[in-house]
Design an enzyme around this catalytic site. Structure first.
Site, PDB file in Angstrom:
ATOM      1  N   LYS A   1     -35.795 -31.192 -76.721  1.00  0.00           N
ATOM      2  CA  LYS A   1     -36.613 -30.047 -76.335  1.00  0.00           C
ATOM      3  C   LYS A   1     -38.009 -30.145 -76.981  1.00  0.00           C
ATOM      4  O   LYS A   1     -38.134 -30.580 -78.124  1.00  0.00           O
ATOM      5  CB  LYS A   1     -35.838 -28.827 -76.837  1.00  0.00           C
ATOM      6  CG  LYS A   1     -36.484 -27.525 -76.787  1.00  0.00           C
ATOM      7  CD  LYS A   1     -35.559 -26.466 -77.390  1.00  0.00           C
ATOM      8  CE  LYS A   1     -35.807 -26.289 -78.869  1.00  0.00           C
ATOM      9  NZ  LYS A   1     -35.237 -25.086 -79.450  1.00  0.00           N
TER      10      LYS A   1
ATOM     11  N   LYS B   1     -41.924 -26.762 -81.841  1.00  0.00           N
ATOM     12  CA  LYS B   1     -43.025 -26.571 -82.785  1.00  0.00           C
ATOM     13  C   LYS B   1     -42.840 -27.452 -84.018  1.00  0.00           C
ATOM     14  O   LYS B   1     -43.787 -27.906 -84.612  1.00  0.00           O
ATOM     15  CB  LYS B   1     -43.061 -25.120 -83.285  1.00  0.00           C
ATOM     16  CG  LYS B   1     -43.446 -24.105 -82.244  1.00  0.00           C
ATOM     17  CD  LYS B   1     -43.680 -22.744 -82.918  1.00  0.00           C
ATOM     18  CE  LYS B   1     -43.320 -21.609 -82.008  1.00  0.00           C
ATOM     19  NZ  LYS B   1     -41.974 -21.049 -82.233  1.00  0.00           N
TER      20      LYS B   1
ATOM     21  N   LYS C   1     -29.723 -27.050 -86.740  1.00  0.00           N
ATOM     22  CA  LYS C   1     -30.653 -26.962 -87.868  1.00  0.00           C
ATOM     23  C   LYS C   1     -29.974 -27.164 -89.215  1.00  0.00           C
ATOM     24  O   LYS C   1     -30.644 -27.503 -90.193  1.00  0.00           O
ATOM     25  CB  LYS C   1     -31.385 -25.614 -87.858  1.00  0.00           C
ATOM     26  CG  LYS C   1     -32.356 -25.500 -86.706  1.00  0.00           C
ATOM     27  CD  LYS C   1     -33.436 -24.482 -86.989  1.00  0.00           C
ATOM     28  CE  LYS C   1     -34.516 -24.551 -85.935  1.00  0.00           C
ATOM     29  NZ  LYS C   1     -35.510 -23.503 -86.098  1.00  0.00           N
TER      30      LYS C   1
HETATM   31  P1  TYM Z   1     -39.119 -19.705 -80.626  1.00  0.00           P
HETATM   32  O1  TYM Z   1     -40.195 -19.224 -81.528  1.00  0.00           O
HETATM   33  O2  TYM Z   1     -38.472 -21.005 -80.936  1.00  0.00           O
HETATM   34  O3  TYM Z   1     -39.671 -19.826 -79.163  1.00  0.00           O
HETATM   35  C1  TYM Z   1     -40.332 -18.746 -78.517  1.00  0.00           C
HETATM   36  C2  TYM Z   1     -39.932 -18.724 -77.061  1.00  0.00           C
HETATM   37  O4  TYM Z   1     -40.247 -19.968 -76.431  1.00  0.00           O
HETATM   38  C3  TYM Z   1     -39.078 -20.500 -75.815  1.00  0.00           C
HETATM   39  N1  TYM Z   1     -39.120 -21.963 -75.943  1.00  0.00           N
HETATM   40  C4  TYM Z   1     -38.990 -22.806 -74.920  1.00  0.00           C
HETATM   41  N2  TYM Z   1     -38.822 -22.587 -73.620  1.00  0.00           N
HETATM   42  C5  TYM Z   1     -38.742 -23.687 -72.814  1.00  0.00           C
HETATM   43  N3  TYM Z   1     -38.844 -24.957 -73.287  1.00  0.00           N
HETATM   44  C6  TYM Z   1     -38.998 -25.211 -74.601  1.00  0.00           C
HETATM   45  N4  TYM Z   1     -39.100 -26.452 -75.049  1.00  0.00           N
HETATM   46  C7  TYM Z   1     -39.087 -24.101 -75.485  1.00  0.00           C
HETATM   47  N5  TYM Z   1     -39.259 -23.986 -76.832  1.00  0.00           N
HETATM   48  C8  TYM Z   1     -39.263 -22.663 -77.093  1.00  0.00           C
HETATM   49  C9  TYM Z   1     -37.916 -19.905 -76.576  1.00  0.00           C
HETATM   50  O5  TYM Z   1     -36.755 -19.911 -75.803  1.00  0.00           O
HETATM   51  C10 TYM Z   1     -38.424 -18.520 -76.878  1.00  0.00           C
HETATM   52  O6  TYM Z   1     -38.208 -17.672 -75.784  1.00  0.00           O
HETATM   53  N6  TYM Z   1     -35.169 -17.060 -82.008  1.00  0.00           N
HETATM   54  C11 TYM Z   1     -36.369 -17.011 -81.210  1.00  0.00           C
HETATM   55  C12 TYM Z   1     -37.333 -15.908 -81.606  1.00  0.00           C
HETATM   56  C13 TYM Z   1     -36.780 -14.523 -81.579  1.00  0.00           C
HETATM   57  C14 TYM Z   1     -36.463 -13.765 -80.425  1.00  0.00           C
HETATM   58  C15 TYM Z   1     -36.041 -12.498 -80.912  1.00  0.00           C
HETATM   59  C16 TYM Z   1     -36.511 -14.043 -79.060  1.00  0.00           C
HETATM   60  C17 TYM Z   1     -36.510 -13.734 -82.667  1.00  0.00           C
HETATM   61  N7  TYM Z   1     -36.089 -12.508 -82.264  1.00  0.00           N
HETATM   62  C18 TYM Z   1     -35.622 -11.501 -80.026  1.00  0.00           C
HETATM   63  C19 TYM Z   1     -36.090 -13.028 -78.196  1.00  0.00           C
HETATM   64  C20 TYM Z   1     -35.670 -11.779 -78.672  1.00  0.00           C
HETATM   65  C21 TYM Z   1     -37.081 -18.329 -81.370  1.00  0.00           C
HETATM   66  O7  TYM Z   1     -36.908 -19.037 -82.309  1.00  0.00           O
HETATM   67  O8  TYM Z   1     -38.017 -18.577 -80.438  1.00  0.00           O
END
Ligand code: TYM
Length: 343
Positions: free
Chosen positions: A198, A201, A113
């Site tokens: 990947k 969003k 990023k």
């Molecule tokens: P985020 O918002 O990007 O995504 C939320 C969850 O979806 C999963 N994910 C995917 N899994 C499979 N294939 C994909 N293409 C894909 N895109 C997203 C992510 O792995 C995630 O589980 N940093 C985290 C948010 C967060 C978090 C936390 C997660 C903040 N605090 C504490 C766990 C525990 C994030 O950006 O997820």
């Protein structure tokens, strides 16, 4: 009982990668664990160029509504918004003081990023994984259901928790060390148009992203148009056949069947009927989510009340953990200060 924590950023509409990689497990784990789920709005403002206050507010409510539609049950689990529980930000500071510059700089998501942004990259983006560690550690989470892309972030939470316990609380550990839980298939769903990236969003084109609220016609159209390759055989090979392998993973996750079984069934019948099967499985998977979403979106006040209740319950867990962490680190007890001032 096992404790579970996970979070999702309100940085755009929720998509099939979020669902298969994480949310399916969020819902399933409610059967056997105490679960805490969070819409991480503080994480969603770490890229200043994409941060619009009105949009963030709207997306935060919308993400919470979608999580309820997917099956997060606020009777059994805690669902809340990260910024409603200020302990997250405060615990981040404590952890900042034991996290190393070198380990944060190496985080793959930060590297991706921040690429090309030079000195303008925000301190928030750099510190993002420490806030995520605070999220997890405050709730004594044993397990963190996430997609594959979050693996390094969960490892950091584990490292920081361990470092903290070792340094400040060797006899009575404050933090529980978490581990990541990934689904058996679709832990990394790829973009349908660019299967080497990947599904995300914050992508420039939404043609390769199936959103949870896309209508059935749109879902079928996106899957029909998914990039595959010029051969016609259906087999699992991430390197040579990334598009087909991605669709196989999606189909396996959506139907609960094994990839081997699906290959036997579909190989030799061409991509057309294979894609039709994937589209049908995804449409059926999302149909109940979309129906529930329509009902929930009609009453945003109820969603807000659920979030307020969730925040109050979350604080009951987070506040004592933070207090113990502060005491272990040598912060003066606030009670003593009050007495001193005669309050
Ligand atoms: P985020 O918002 O990007 O995504 C939320 C969850 O979806 C999963 N994910 C995917 N899994 C499979 N294939 C994909 N293409 C894909 N895109 C997203 C992510 O792995 C995630 O589980 N940093 C985290 C948010 C967060 C978090 C936390 C997660 C903040 N605090 C504490 C766990 C525990 C994030 O950006 O997820």
């Amino acid at each position: 009982m096992t404790r579970v924590f996970s979070g999702i950023q309100p940085s755009g509409d929720l998509h099939l990668g979020n669902h298969l990689g994480a949310l399916v497990n969020w819902v399933a784990m409610q059967e056997r664990a105490e679960c805490v789920y969070c819409v991480v709005d503080l994480h969603a403002m770490t890229s200043p160029a994409e941060h619009d206050p009105a949009t963030l507010r709207q997306r935060t409510l919308s993400a919470a509504t979608t999580l309820l539609a997917v099956g997060v049950d606020p009777q059994r689990s805690i669902l809340f918004v990260q910024s409603h529980v200020h302990e997250h930000a405060e615990c981040t500071w404590l952890l900042n003081c034991i996290a190393g510059f070198g380990e944060l700089r190496k985080m793959p998501q930060f590297k991706d990023k921040s690429a090309g942004k030079g000195e303008s990259v925000s301190v928030g983006l750099f510190d993002y994984p420490v806030l995520q560690s605070a999220d997890i550690l405050l709730y004594h989470a044993d397990e963190v259901p996430v997609g594959e892309d979050q693996r390094h972030h969960i490892e950091l939470a584990r490292d920081l928790g361990q470092r903290f316990n070792h340094r400040f609380a060797p006899d009575d550990p404050v933090f529980t060390l978490p581990r990541a839980i990934h689904p058996p298939a679709a832990a990394r769903v790829m973009d349908l148009q660019e299967p080497s990236n990947k599904m995300s969003k914050s992508t420039s084109s939404d043609k390769g992203v199936v959103y949870l609220l896309d209508d059935p016609t749109r879902i079928a159209k996106k899957i029909r148009a998914a990039v595959t390759d010029s051969a016609t055989d259906i087999r699992y090979d991430r390197e040579a056949k990334p598009g087909v392998s991605n669709l196989l993973e999606i189909l396996a996750a959506a139907t609960g069947r094994s990839i081997d079984e699906l290959v036997v069934e579909h190989d030799g019948h061409g991509y057309g009927s294979f894609k039709a099967a994937v589209a049908e499985a995804v449409v059926e998977l999302l149909r109940p989510v979309q129906q529930r979403h329509a009902a929930l979106a009609a009453d945003p006040g109820e969603v807000s009340r659920t979030l307020a209740d969730g925040a109050a319950r979350a604080r009951e867990v987070a506040a004592p953990t933070l207090l113990r962490a502060k005491q272990a680190m040598g912060m003066l007890d606030a009670g003593i200060v009050r007495e001193g001032h005669g309050w």
